[in-house]
Design a protein around this motif. Structure first.
Motif, PDB file in Angstrom:
ATOM      1  N   HIS A 112       2.284   1.891  -3.451  1.00 25.78           N
ATOM      2  CA  HIS A 112       1.280   2.466  -4.339  1.00 25.78           C
ATOM      3  C   HIS A 112       1.049   3.949  -4.034  1.00 25.78           C
ATOM      4  O   HIS A 112       0.657   4.703  -4.932  1.00 25.78           O
ATOM      5  CB  HIS A 112      -0.037   1.693  -4.218  1.00 25.78           C
ATOM      6  N   GLU A 113       1.287   4.352  -2.807  1.00 22.99           N
ATOM      7  CA  GLU A 113       1.091   5.745  -2.424  1.00 22.99           C
ATOM      8  C   GLU A 113       2.211   6.641  -2.946  1.00 22.99           C
ATOM      9  O   GLU A 113       2.024   7.839  -3.140  1.00 22.99           O
ATOM     10  CB  GLU A 113       1.047   5.869  -0.892  1.00 22.99           C
ATOM     11  N   HIS A 160      -6.955   8.628   4.627  1.00 22.47           N
ATOM     12  CA  HIS A 160      -7.903   8.784   3.521  1.00 22.47           C
ATOM     13  C   HIS A 160      -8.587   7.475   3.124  1.00 22.47           C
ATOM     14  O   HIS A 160      -9.570   7.494   2.383  1.00 22.47           O
ATOM     15  CB  HIS A 160      -7.218   9.404   2.296  1.00 22.47           C
ATOM     16  N   SER A 161      -8.104   6.330   3.629  1.00 23.09           N
ATOM     17  CA  SER A 161      -8.731   5.042   3.293  1.00 23.09           C
ATOM     18  C   SER A 161      -8.836   4.160   4.534  1.00 23.09           C
ATOM     19  O   SER A 161      -8.245   3.070   4.593  1.00 23.09           O
ATOM     20  CB  SER A 161      -7.930   4.327   2.195  1.00 23.09           C
ATOM     21  N   LEU A 171       0.839  -1.195   0.000  1.00 19.34           N
ATOM     22  CA  LEU A 171       0.000   0.000   0.000  1.00 19.34           C
ATOM     23  C   LEU A 171       0.876   1.248   0.000  1.00 19.34           C
ATOM     24  O   LEU A 171       0.577   2.229  -0.690  1.00 19.34           O
ATOM     25  CB  LEU A 171      -0.926  -0.002   1.222  1.00 19.34           C
ATOM     26  N   GLY A 172       1.967   1.202   0.771  1.00 15.48           N
ATOM     27  CA  GLY A 172       2.890   2.332   0.807  1.00 15.48           C
ATOM     28  C   GLY A 172       3.550   2.571  -0.534  1.00 15.48           C
ATOM     29  O   GLY A 172       3.715   3.724  -0.964  1.00 15.48           O
ATOM     30  N   ASP A 185       3.676   5.331   6.520  1.00 10.78           N
ATOM     31  CA  ASP A 185       2.825   4.992   5.386  1.00 10.78           C
ATOM     32  C   ASP A 185       1.425   4.617   5.865  1.00 10.78           C
ATOM     33  O   ASP A 185       0.418   5.044   5.286  1.00 10.78           O
ATOM     34  CB  ASP A 185       3.416   3.819   4.597  1.00 10.78           C
ATOM     35  N   ARG A 188      -0.600   7.678   6.951  1.00 10.44           N
ATOM     36  CA  ARG A 188      -0.987   8.510   5.811  1.00 10.44           C
ATOM     37  C   ARG A 188      -2.124   7.856   5.023  1.00 10.44           C
ATOM     38  O   ARG A 188      -3.100   8.512   4.659  1.00 10.44           O
ATOM     39  CB  ARG A 188       0.221   8.732   4.910  1.00 10.44           C
ATOM     40  N   ILE A 189      -2.025   6.551   4.803  1.00 17.86           N
ATOM     41  CA  ILE A 189      -3.053   5.852   4.027  1.00 17.86           C
ATOM     42  C   ILE A 189      -4.342   5.739   4.825  1.00 17.86           C
ATOM     43  O   ILE A 189      -5.442   5.903   4.287  1.00 17.86           O
ATOM     44  CB  ILE A 189      -2.546   4.455   3.613  1.00 17.86           C
ATOM     45  N   ARG A 190      -4.223   5.473   6.102  1.00 19.29           N
ATOM     46  CA  ARG A 190      -5.420   5.307   6.938  1.00 19.29           C
ATOM     47  C   ARG A 190      -6.210   6.607   7.032  1.00 19.29           C
ATOM     48  O   ARG A 190      -7.437   6.583   7.203  1.00 19.29           O
ATOM     49  CB  ARG A 190      -5.023   4.821   8.339  1.00 19.29           C
TER      50      ARG A 190
END
Length: 236
Positions: free
Chosen positions: A166-167, A214-215, A163-164, A207, A210-212
């Motif tokens: 892809h970010e 927005h998702s 996931l990181g 990571d 940051r991802i959590r």
């Protein structure tokens, strides 16, 4: 012979489905249909059902009676546990580096780093090179076989790392960190190698945050969460 073939089939289906989960082809929270998976893989439902049970034991699938089976959402607590294990092992392997490292492994690592810099490298290719680089460092210390144990324990961590990737616009930042670790190792600067390795491995935590942000639906929460079957299955 038939029993052996059945075990082989189940093992191959299990490995295929596990790879689909780890590479996010089956994303966190996705509903899993035994019929659809069996049809796509060209097998009966039985090895699929057995494989989902094994994946549930790995913590990568959740099975809810009368509701269905789902890809587990990424659990930050399990990421932290796997990260703790991985960091402890990889830092210990740096401490075990011989004064005269194996030149053939050094050559492999140089080639790996060069391939990480290739233009147009896709994220899954980079991930495989990343894994080979870290395993190579452990081989350099004489403990390459330990990597199998580490790899088996880091399913949630690997999904968080992907996931990181892809970010990020490019994996170049991680390739640069690999180069920094390698240069310190070859230069005999163990302290710098340890610091660079620790920073590199802990990047997954920022990571996740940051991802959590927005998702959040990709991640498990502290409280038990069970999907509800309405017209469609939803998570609450």
């Amino acid at each position: 012979m038939a029993q052996t073939n059945r075990r082989t089939s189940r093992r191959s289906i299990y490995l295929k489905l596990r790879q689909m989960v780890l590479t996010l082809e089956l994303p966190p929270g996705a509903a899993l249909s035994e019929n659809e998976l069996a049809a796509s893989l060209g097998v009966s439902r039985t090895p699929v059902r057995e494989s989902l049970i094994l994946l549930a034991q790995d913590g990568l699938v959740q099975i809810f009676p009368k509701i269905g089976s789902f890809v587990s959402r990424v659990d930050p607590a399990q990421v932290a546990d796997a990260q703790f294990l991985r960091e402890a092992v990889e830092l210990a392997s740096l401490d075990a580096l011989p004064s005269e490292p194996d030149h053939s492994v050094i050559t492999e690592l140089r080639d790996n780093l060069a391939r990480q810099q290739r233009p147009g490298l896709d994220l899954e290719e980079f991930f495989e090179l990343d894994e080979a680089f870290h395993q190579g460092l452990m081989r350099l210390s004489g403990h390459g076989n330990v990597w199998t144990t580490v790899a088996a324990a880091k399913g949630h961590l690997d999904r968080a790392r992907r996931l990181g990737l892809h970010e990020n616009v490019s994996p170049a930042v991680f390739a640069d960190q690999h180069r920094e670790i390698f240069d310190a190792v070859v230069g005999g600067d163990l302290a710098s190698a340890r610091t660079a390795m620790r920073t590199h491995l802990r990047a997954v935590f920022s990571d996740i945050e940051r991802i959590r942000a927005h998702s959040p639906e990709l991640f498990a929460t502290g409280s038990a969460s069970v999907p509800v079957r309405r017209n469609v299955v939803v998570w609450e």
